[in-house]
Design an enzyme around this catalytic site. Structure first.
Site, mmCIF file in Angstrom:
data_model
loop_
_atom_site.group_PDB
_atom_site.id
_atom_site.type_symbol
_atom_site.label_atom_id
_atom_site.label_comp_id
_atom_site.label_asym_id
_atom_site.label_seq_id
_atom_site.Cartn_x
_atom_site.Cartn_y
_atom_site.Cartn_z
ATOM 1 N N GLY A 13 118.674 -10.415 13.020
ATOM 2 C CA GLY A 13 118.855 -10.222 14.697
ATOM 3 C C GLY A 13 118.006 -9.429 15.383
ATOM 4 N N ARG A 14 118.120 -8.199 14.604
ATOM 5 C CA ARG A 14 117.195 -7.218 15.433
ATOM 6 C C ARG A 14 115.565 -7.376 15.283
ATOM 7 N NH1 ARG A 14 120.800 -5.122 11.695
ATOM 8 N NH2 ARG A 14 120.100 -4.257 9.966
ATOM 9 N N GLU A 35 131.143 -10.949 22.944
ATOM 10 C CA GLU A 35 130.677 -10.876 24.283
ATOM 11 C C GLU A 35 129.399 -11.984 25.048
ATOM 12 O OE1 GLU A 35 130.271 -8.985 21.729
ATOM 13 O OE2 GLU A 35 130.587 -6.596 21.920
ATOM 14 N N GLU A 44 120.737 0.553 13.277
ATOM 15 C CA GLU A 44 121.437 -0.242 12.712
ATOM 16 C C GLU A 44 120.794 -0.765 11.582
ATOM 17 O OE1 GLU A 44 123.497 -3.561 15.136
ATOM 18 O OE2 GLU A 44 122.182 -4.675 14.253
ATOM 19 N N HIS A 50 111.368 16.574 32.701
ATOM 20 C CA HIS A 50 112.104 17.299 33.663
ATOM 21 C C HIS A 50 113.601 17.006 33.337
ATOM 22 C CE1 HIS A 50 108.863 18.235 36.408
ATOM 23 N NE2 HIS A 50 108.436 17.006 36.031
HETATM 24 O O1 F6P Z 1 126.884 -6.500 16.164
HETATM 25 C C1 F6P Z 1 125.574 -6.413 15.577
HETATM 26 C C2 F6P Z 1 125.077 -7.579 15.710
HETATM 27 O O2 F6P Z 1 125.523 -8.524 14.683
HETATM 28 C C3 F6P Z 1 123.688 -7.457 15.701
HETATM 29 O O3 F6P Z 1 123.133 -7.240 14.368
HETATM 30 C C4 F6P Z 1 122.978 -8.738 16.280
HETATM 31 O O4 F6P Z 1 121.688 -8.322 16.918
HETATM 32 C C5 F6P Z 1 124.131 -8.824 17.451
HETATM 33 O O5 F6P Z 1 125.281 -8.482 16.694
HETATM 34 C C6 F6P Z 1 124.115 -9.993 18.059
HETATM 35 O O6 F6P Z 1 124.393 -11.352 17.161
HETATM 36 P P1 F6P Z 1 124.185 -12.681 17.563
HETATM 37 O O7 F6P Z 1 122.672 -12.925 17.718
HETATM 38 O O8 F6P Z 1 124.640 -13.447 16.388
HETATM 39 O O9 F6P Z 1 125.015 -12.941 18.858
#
Ligand code: F6P
Length: 543
Positions: free
Chosen positions: A269-270, A213, A355, A386
């Protein structure tokens, strides 16, 4: 092999206590203990937690704490802080706490102190943020940057997007900071439609720099920029990367030496908000305010590391969530911030929590025989009142809730804030105590309507209160939830720092993508449903 969690004697004791308490109403628990609100409350890093409106008593709390100790929660916590590779399925340390360590002490990973590098990157981020904010960073045609577009997804989007919104009242309003995450082109198109390319800076945020993405959006951004500025050299002035992967950043065409802000594989990442991933936040609010945010994180980190479990906010929230999920049948957990600036907090916490603890095997690889992480959801109050509170008040499901509020508003207009907070307090009271049939009847309600107007109550809530939504208060709040999630991973004996479950869909999407666009009549080897859906899409995709 360790016994399964639900085979521990401490688990069995909890089970028995839960059975005994199941018939007890919060009304009775409050009546039996006049000091309940004082007994079941704690405070740290600017946050006051009232957890008295929970279906526990002193004995249940004692048993929960005993269970936490049987799971070696304190030792596991210390192992994380000391840089051990506690993310064992990926062989990595888990050290997001180092990113906001303000103590001056070394933090080691594999014997190496990571703090000098952490400080160096923070320093570079601050220089860059100041240059953008102050107009010294010029675009390719010599114009100052007025728009910053962060391109990332998951942990490379939700944290900075949530904090940028939460701290908007501290932001440089002359700068427009936007976030693009979805691979749906609509997200990108709408984000840039009114922007001038000459004044726009893209931050490509991806830990791995392989995420479909993000790279798709980044390539589209590059094409969008070049279509307008018509010079490849413009990329150097309009793109920066936030990543751990210098090789792929360079391959994309971003100068990894000058325009990349690195972080490290010991940052999940998170859990990466305080790393280079926080750059859009720093640009929005400035390095000083960003430092206050880190101070807040650090204050909660120290509290988590040092406070006994009896007064430890993350541990207490974790134990209460565990109690409801495993002994009282709760399947979800609502986070209800009474502050419009925190509108994105539930979405951020969905990734952090679901996650991390949406796992079905324990650390020995055995299928767990008990519920793990709940479905987390929420919306800001009073909007939720509401919409979905009806189900929380009178539905058949138990939904424990966190109510989050502040004593002072960032926008003190008229009596808005008192009304907002009156609603928060009233909701927790109504949820806990309800209204009995006798009370409803005594109020003159026609007998036929009494069952409909009766509120059973006994709905548990936590209330989290801070003075004001400052960067430090926000940092402490996020750290509180991060550590709660860590504790719950220990209580459930699951690994909280991997996310293998998201991989299969990604792999299959690669195969399907080829089939959607293949010429002729490709052979589809999926199940009947997927084959038919792909075939229909192929027929109709061109209109
Ligand atoms: O698909 C899940 C994931 O691996 C998450 O854990 C992570 O935050 C996200 O994709 C984005 O990953 P990246 O920072 O490597 O693009």
């Amino acid at each position: 092999m360790n016994p399964r969690r639900n085979e521990l004697v401490e688990w069995k004791a909890l089970s028995q206590r839960a059975a005994a308490l199941r018939g007890q109403h919060l009304r009775a628990l409050f009546a039996a203990d006049p000091d309940r609100a004082g007994r079941f409350s704690a405070e740290a890093a600017g946050w006051f937690l009232d957890y008295s409106k929970n279906r526990i008593d002193q004995e249940a709390l004692g048993l929960l704490l005993a269970y936490a100790r049987a799971c070696r929660l304190e030792a596991e916590r210390d192992a994380m802080f000391s840089g051990e590779a506690v993310n064992r399925t990926e062989g990595r340390a888990v050290l997001h706490v180092a990113l906001r360590d303000r103590s001056g002490r070394p933090v080691r990973v594999g014997g190496q102190d990571v703090m000098p590098e952490v400080r160096r990157v923070l320093g570079r981020m601050a220089e860059f943020a100041e240059a953008v904010r102050g107009g010294a960073w010029l675009g390719h045609t010599g114009k100052r940057v007025r728009n910053v577009v962060n391109i990332g997804i998951g942990g490379s989007d939700l944290g900075p997007a949530m904090v940028t919104e939460a701290l908007r009242s501290y932001a440089e309003r002359g700068l427009c900071v936007r976030f693009v995450s979805n691979v749906d082109a609509t997200h990108f198109a709408e984000a840039v439609r009114d922007l001038d390319a000459e004044e726009t800076l893209f931050l490509v945020a991806s830990k791995t720099f392989t995420t479909q993405e993000t790279l798709t959006n980044a390539r589209t951004a590059r094409a969008w920029l070049l279509a307008r500025l018509r010079d490849e050299r413009a990329v150097a002035r309009h793109f920066a990367a936030l990543s751990t992967n210098a090789a792929l950043v360079a391959e994309f065409g971003i100068d990894a030496q000058r325009n990349m802000f690195p972080f490290w594989d010991w940052v999940g990442g998170r859990y990466s908000l305080c790393s280079a991933i926080g750059l859009p936040v720093m640009i929005a609010i400035g390095p000083g305010r960003f430092g206050e945010l880190l101070d807040g994180f650090h204050a909660m980190d120290r509290h988590f590391a040092e406070a006994p479990l009896e007064r430890n906010l993350p541990a207490l929230l974790a134990l209460l969530g565990f109690w409801y999920a495993d002994f009282l049948g709760a399947e979800s957990h609502a986070v209800l911030p009474y502050d419009q600036y925190l509108a994105r907090l539930p979405a951020y916490l969905q990734q952090a929590d679901m996650e991390s603890n949406g796992k079905g095997v324990d650390r020995a690889g055995r299928r767990v025989a008990y519920p793990t992480g709940p479905v987390l959801w929420g919306e800001p109050g009073t909007n939720g009142q509401h919409a979905f509170y009806q189900l929380i008040h009178q539905g058949t499901r138990l939904v424990p809730c966190d109510f989050i509020g502040f004593c002072r508003s960032r926008n003190p207009l008229g009596d808005h804030h008192d009304k907002l907070m009156a609603n928060l307090f009233a909701q927790t009271e109504a949820l806990a105590f309800g209204r009995t049939e006798a009370e409803v009847a005594a109020a003159g309600t026609p007998p036929a309507l009494v069952p409909f107007k009766t509120f059973e109550g006994n709905r548990p809530t936590n209330t989290l209160l801070a003075e004001e939504l400052t960067p430090a208060a926000l940092g402490a709040l996020v750290a509180l939830y991060e550590h709660k999630i860590f504790c719950q991973g220990i209580l459930w004996d699951v690994y909280s720092f991997d996310q293998w479950g998201v991989e299969l869909g990604k792999q299959l999407a690669g195969t399907v993508l080829k089939e959607l666009t293949a010429p002729g009549d490709p052979e589809l080897r999926h199940d009947g449903s997927t084959n038919a859906l792909i075939a229909r899409y192929r027929r109709l995709r061109r209109g």
